[in-house]
Scaffold this active site. Structure first.
Site, PDB file in Angstrom:
ATOM      1  N   THR A  40       0.874  -1.177   0.000  1.00  0.00           N
ATOM      2  CA  THR A  40       0.000   0.000   0.000  1.00  0.00           C
ATOM      3  C   THR A  40       0.911   1.229   0.000  1.00  0.00           C
ATOM      4  O   THR A  40       2.145   1.098  -0.064  1.00  0.00           O
ATOM      5  CB  THR A  40      -0.875   0.040   1.258  1.00  0.00           C
ATOM      6  N   GLU A 134      -3.163   1.145  21.864  1.00  0.00           N
ATOM      7  CA  GLU A 134      -4.332   2.010  21.682  1.00  0.00           C
ATOM      8  C   GLU A 134      -5.644   1.255  21.926  1.00  0.00           C
ATOM      9  O   GLU A 134      -6.682   1.872  22.123  1.00  0.00           O
ATOM     10  CB  GLU A 134      -4.300   2.650  20.289  1.00  0.00           C
ATOM     11  N   TYR A 157      -9.316   3.151  14.061  1.00  0.00           N
ATOM     12  CA  TYR A 157      -8.092   2.335  14.005  1.00  0.00           C
ATOM     13  C   TYR A 157      -8.015   1.400  15.213  1.00  0.00           C
ATOM     14  O   TYR A 157      -7.874   0.175  15.071  1.00  0.00           O
ATOM     15  CB  TYR A 157      -6.845   3.235  13.958  1.00  0.00           C
ATOM     16  N   LYS A 161      -8.120  -2.765  15.526  1.00  0.00           N
ATOM     17  CA  LYS A 161      -7.044  -3.564  16.126  1.00  0.00           C
ATOM     18  C   LYS A 161      -7.587  -4.361  17.323  1.00  0.00           C
ATOM     19  O   LYS A 161      -7.229  -5.524  17.521  1.00  0.00           O
ATOM     20  CB  LYS A 161      -5.877  -2.666  16.583  1.00  0.00           C
ATOM     21  N   LEU A 197       3.624  11.483  13.659  1.00  0.00           N
ATOM     22  CA  LEU A 197       4.120  12.734  14.252  1.00  0.00           C
ATOM     23  C   LEU A 197       5.613  13.018  14.029  1.00  0.00           C
ATOM     24  O   LEU A 197       5.978  14.074  13.502  1.00  0.00           O
ATOM     25  CB  LEU A 197       3.822  12.746  15.763  1.00  0.00           C
TER      26      LEU A 197
HETATM   27  P1  NAD Z   1       2.852   0.710   8.408  1.00  0.00           P
HETATM   28  O1  NAD Z   1       1.591   1.400   8.030  1.00  0.00           O
HETATM   29  O2  NAD Z   1       4.140   1.412   8.303  1.00  0.00           O
HETATM   30  O3  NAD Z   1       3.002  -0.632   7.552  1.00  0.00           O
HETATM   31  C1  NAD Z   1       1.948  -1.500   7.310  1.00  0.00           C
HETATM   32  C2  NAD Z   1       2.364  -2.488   6.227  1.00  0.00           C
HETATM   33  O4  NAD Z   1       1.270  -3.386   5.986  1.00  0.00           O
HETATM   34  C3  NAD Z   1       2.698  -1.823   4.877  1.00  0.00           C
HETATM   35  O5  NAD Z   1       3.881  -2.378   4.351  1.00  0.00           O
HETATM   36  C4  NAD Z   1       1.497  -2.159   4.007  1.00  0.00           C
HETATM   37  O6  NAD Z   1       1.809  -2.243   2.622  1.00  0.00           O
HETATM   38  C5  NAD Z   1       1.071  -3.498   4.580  1.00  0.00           C
HETATM   39  N1  NAD Z   1      -0.353  -3.789   4.331  1.00  0.00           N
HETATM   40  C6  NAD Z   1      -1.401  -2.959   4.562  1.00  0.00           C
HETATM   41  N2  NAD Z   1      -2.550  -3.572   4.191  1.00  0.00           N
HETATM   42  C7  NAD Z   1      -2.212  -4.824   3.753  1.00  0.00           C
HETATM   43  C8  NAD Z   1      -2.945  -5.932   3.266  1.00  0.00           C
HETATM   44  N3  NAD Z   1      -4.288  -5.885   3.147  1.00  0.00           N
HETATM   45  N4  NAD Z   1      -2.284  -7.051   2.923  1.00  0.00           N
HETATM   46  C9  NAD Z   1      -0.931  -7.118   3.026  1.00  0.00           C
HETATM   47  N5  NAD Z   1      -0.169  -6.082   3.465  1.00  0.00           N
HETATM   48  C10 NAD Z   1      -0.805  -4.957   3.826  1.00  0.00           C
HETATM   49  O7  NAD Z   1       2.591   0.170   9.892  1.00  0.00           O
HETATM   50  P2  NAD Z   1       3.615   0.013  11.104  1.00  0.00           P
HETATM   51  O8  NAD Z   1       3.674   1.281  11.835  1.00  0.00           O
HETATM   52  O9  NAD Z   1       4.851  -0.644  10.631  1.00  0.00           O
HETATM   53  O10 NAD Z   1       2.793  -1.012  12.023  1.00  0.00           O
HETATM   54  C11 NAD Z   1       2.936  -2.414  11.868  1.00  0.00           C
HETATM   55  C12 NAD Z   1       2.039  -3.113  12.879  1.00  0.00           C
HETATM   56  O11 NAD Z   1       2.397  -2.720  14.193  1.00  0.00           O
HETATM   57  C13 NAD Z   1       0.556  -2.775  12.710  1.00  0.00           C
HETATM   58  O12 NAD Z   1      -0.186  -3.948  12.943  1.00  0.00           O
HETATM   59  C14 NAD Z   1       0.300  -1.752  13.793  1.00  0.00           C
HETATM   60  O13 NAD Z   1      -1.049  -1.799  14.232  1.00  0.00           O
HETATM   61  C15 NAD Z   1       1.252  -2.207  14.880  1.00  0.00           C
HETATM   62  N6  NAD Z   1       1.758  -1.148  15.785  1.00  0.00           N
HETATM   63  C16 NAD Z   1       2.266   0.006  15.273  1.00  0.00           C
HETATM   64  C17 NAD Z   1       2.772   0.969  16.154  1.00  0.00           C
HETATM   65  C18 NAD Z   1       3.386   2.258  15.650  1.00  0.00           C
HETATM   66  O14 NAD Z   1       3.722   3.126  16.457  1.00  0.00           O
HETATM   67  N7  NAD Z   1       3.602   2.432  14.365  1.00  0.00           N
HETATM   68  C19 NAD Z   1       2.751   0.748  17.530  1.00  0.00           C
HETATM   69  C20 NAD Z   1       2.220  -0.473  18.005  1.00  0.00           C
HETATM   70  C21 NAD Z   1       1.736  -1.409  17.116  1.00  0.00           C
HETATM   71  P1  TYD Z   2       0.520   9.725  15.537  1.00  0.00           P
HETATM   72  O1  TYD Z   2       1.960   9.708  15.154  1.00  0.00           O
HETATM   73  O2  TYD Z   2      -0.517   9.842  14.468  1.00  0.00           O
HETATM   74  O3  TYD Z   2       0.279   8.422  16.438  1.00  0.00           O
HETATM   75  P2  TYD Z   2      -1.042   7.967  17.289  1.00  0.00           P
HETATM   76  O4  TYD Z   2      -2.168   8.863  16.974  1.00  0.00           O
HETATM   77  O5  TYD Z   2      -1.278   6.576  16.798  1.00  0.00           O
HETATM   78  O6  TYD Z   2      -0.629   8.039  18.730  1.00  0.00           O
HETATM   79  O7  TYD Z   2       0.300  10.926  16.546  1.00  0.00           O
HETATM   80  C1  TYD Z   2       1.016  11.031  17.774  1.00  0.00           C
HETATM   81  C2  TYD Z   2       0.466  12.215  18.522  1.00  0.00           C
HETATM   82  O8  TYD Z   2       0.773  13.411  17.810  1.00  0.00           O
HETATM   83  C3  TYD Z   2      -1.063  12.198  18.652  1.00  0.00           C
HETATM   84  O9  TYD Z   2      -1.418  12.722  19.934  1.00  0.00           O
HETATM   85  C4  TYD Z   2      -1.540  13.139  17.560  1.00  0.00           C
HETATM   86  C5  TYD Z   2      -0.410  14.151  17.464  1.00  0.00           C
HETATM   87  N1  TYD Z   2      -0.168  14.739  16.125  1.00  0.00           N
HETATM   88  C6  TYD Z   2      -0.105  16.133  15.965  1.00  0.00           C
HETATM   89  O10 TYD Z   2      -0.257  16.917  16.932  1.00  0.00           O
HETATM   90  N2  TYD Z   2       0.141  16.629  14.721  1.00  0.00           N
HETATM   91  C7  TYD Z   2       0.302  15.832  13.637  1.00  0.00           C
HETATM   92  O11 TYD Z   2       0.505  16.363  12.493  1.00  0.00           O
HETATM   93  C8  TYD Z   2       0.256  14.414  13.807  1.00  0.00           C
HETATM   94  C9  TYD Z   2       0.433  13.493  12.636  1.00  0.00           C
HETATM   95  C10 TYD Z   2       0.014  13.913  15.085  1.00  0.00           C
END
Ligand code: NAD
Ligand code: TYD
Length: 351
Positions: A40, A134, A157, A161, A197
């Protein structure tokens, strides 16, 4: 070569997934790592150029909702284990359009669970589901999320999850599928798409663009370096108990405004700007709908039971992260051209 394990990592071209794939390919040459990703907007094979030539690595472009494609991967690669990260991951996008989140995060997860259940006849397998803190909802000034905290998701979201987490547990309780789960706090680090962020602010500071802070900037997040999250997944996958969930975090709470000010100062120093110059770019904008106030993780279980702890302080991790973005301008330019511009305008122009 016959491999000790053949692990399907979903979402391996994304932010956290690419760090995990890199760790597993390099650390376990006797495992085959199959990265399955739909690519994606958030998935990017450029994140994995350093491992793409390794003999124990394979990439398959597919959607986790596609039953036939997943069936084929399980059969062709004789998949023994799954580490499931593929997801739609951005809260703001889930507010604009929740259905994609239901499809990938809920339907896609159940599709994977169903196929794993059909293929695995013994208990010598692991389905590790990677989730978020979350799902626990929003904290007030006091308290921490524990593994026993009741689920209370509030955004589309986190609701998707939470639903996927419940299905994972249901497959354990109902069918005995050997699952493990982890719920991690906010990650930061290299290769993160600049809708989140920290990379969004880094990119805007570089280009002297406004730094959009939602509401008053007093919302709190608990930040963990992505490499430490990958090491926690590795530890839980290998040593965690079947049927258990583990919270992952680093006791590192920041209000958004304090974090962005800290980032501004550190980048002013690196970019040779006058201290205080980037802070002037801070712009308070309309708050996110249903904005969760505070997330904070109690990671006692993984620390005590699995002896895991973060390897860096926030200052060290953020320094490495900023350096990576400053050194990888081609990566950031590639991902911010095209569709990102439309996303950015839609999200921020009239805010
Ligand atoms: P991301 O959005 O960077 O990456 C998601 C990946 O999934 C992408 O490579 C995308 O192409 C792939 N994808 C999306 N839809 C798909 C589908 N239908 N089939 C196959 N592939 C698909 O996400 P991330 O930040 O790397 O998060 C990865 C996992 O960790 C997620 O499950 C997220 O909920 C969880 N997570 C993320 C955070 C965070 O801070 N980013 C924290 C805790 C948990
Ligand atoms: P984000 O990185 O989207 O993570 P999450 O919402 O999953 O915690 O955002 C982190 C925090 O930063 C959240 O409180 C929303 C805030 N935020 C801003 O204030 N400005 C921005 O442009 C973005 C993307 C997030």
């Amino acid at each position: 070569m016959s491999y000790k394990k053949s692990i399907l990592i979903t979402g391996g071209a994304g932010f956290i997934g690419s760090h995990l794939v890199r760790l597993m390919v390099n650390k376990y040459p006797d495992y085959r790592i199959v990265n399955l990703d739909k690519l994606t907007y958030a998935g990017n094979l450029e994140n994995l150029t350093d491992v793409e030539g390794e003999s124990n690595y394979a990439f398959v472009k597919a959607d986790i909702c596609d039953r036939n494609a997943i069936e084929e991967v399980f059969t062709n690669y004789d998949i023994t284990d799954v580490i499931h990260l593929a997801a739609e991951s951005h809260v703001d996008r889930s507010i604009e359009g929740p259905m994609e989140f239901v499809m990938t995060n809920v339907v896609g997860t159940v599709n994977l669970l169903q196929i794993a259940k059909e293929h695995w006849t013994s208990k010598e397998h692991v389905f590790h589901h990677v989730s978020t803190d979350e799902v626990y909802g929003s904290l007030g000034a006091e308290g921490l999320f524990e593994e026993t905290t009741a689920y209370d998701p509030r955004s589309p979201y986190s609701s998707s999850k939470a639903s996927s987490d419940h299905f994972v547990m249901a497959f354990y309780h109902t069918y005995g599928l050997p699952i493990k789960m982890s719920n991690c706090s906010n990650n930061y680090g290299s290769h993160q798409f600049p809708e989140k962020l920290i990379p969004l602010m880094i990119n805007n500071i570089v280009h002297k663009k406004p730094l959009p802070i939602y509401g008053k900037g007093d919302n709190i997040r608990d930040w963990l370096w992505v490499v430490d999250h990958a090491s926690a997944i590795d530890r839980i996958f290998h040593e965690g108990r079947i049927g258990e969930s583990y919270n992952v975090g680093g006791l590192n709470e920041w209000t958004n405004i304090e974090l962005v000010k800290f980032l501004c100062k550190s980048m002013d120093e690196k970019l040779g700007r006058e201290i205080g110059e980037s802070e002037k770019l801070i712009t308070f904008v309309k708050d996110r709908a249903g904005h969760d106030m505070r997330y904070a993780i109690d990671a006692t279980k993984i620390e005590k039971e699995l002896k895991w702890k973060p390897s860096v302080t926030f200052e060290e991790g953020l320094d490495k992260t900023v350096n990576w973005y400053l050194e990888n301008t081609e990566w950031i330019e590639a991902v911010t051209s095209g569709a990102y511009k439309d996303y950015y305008e839609g999200m921020y122009q009239n805010r």
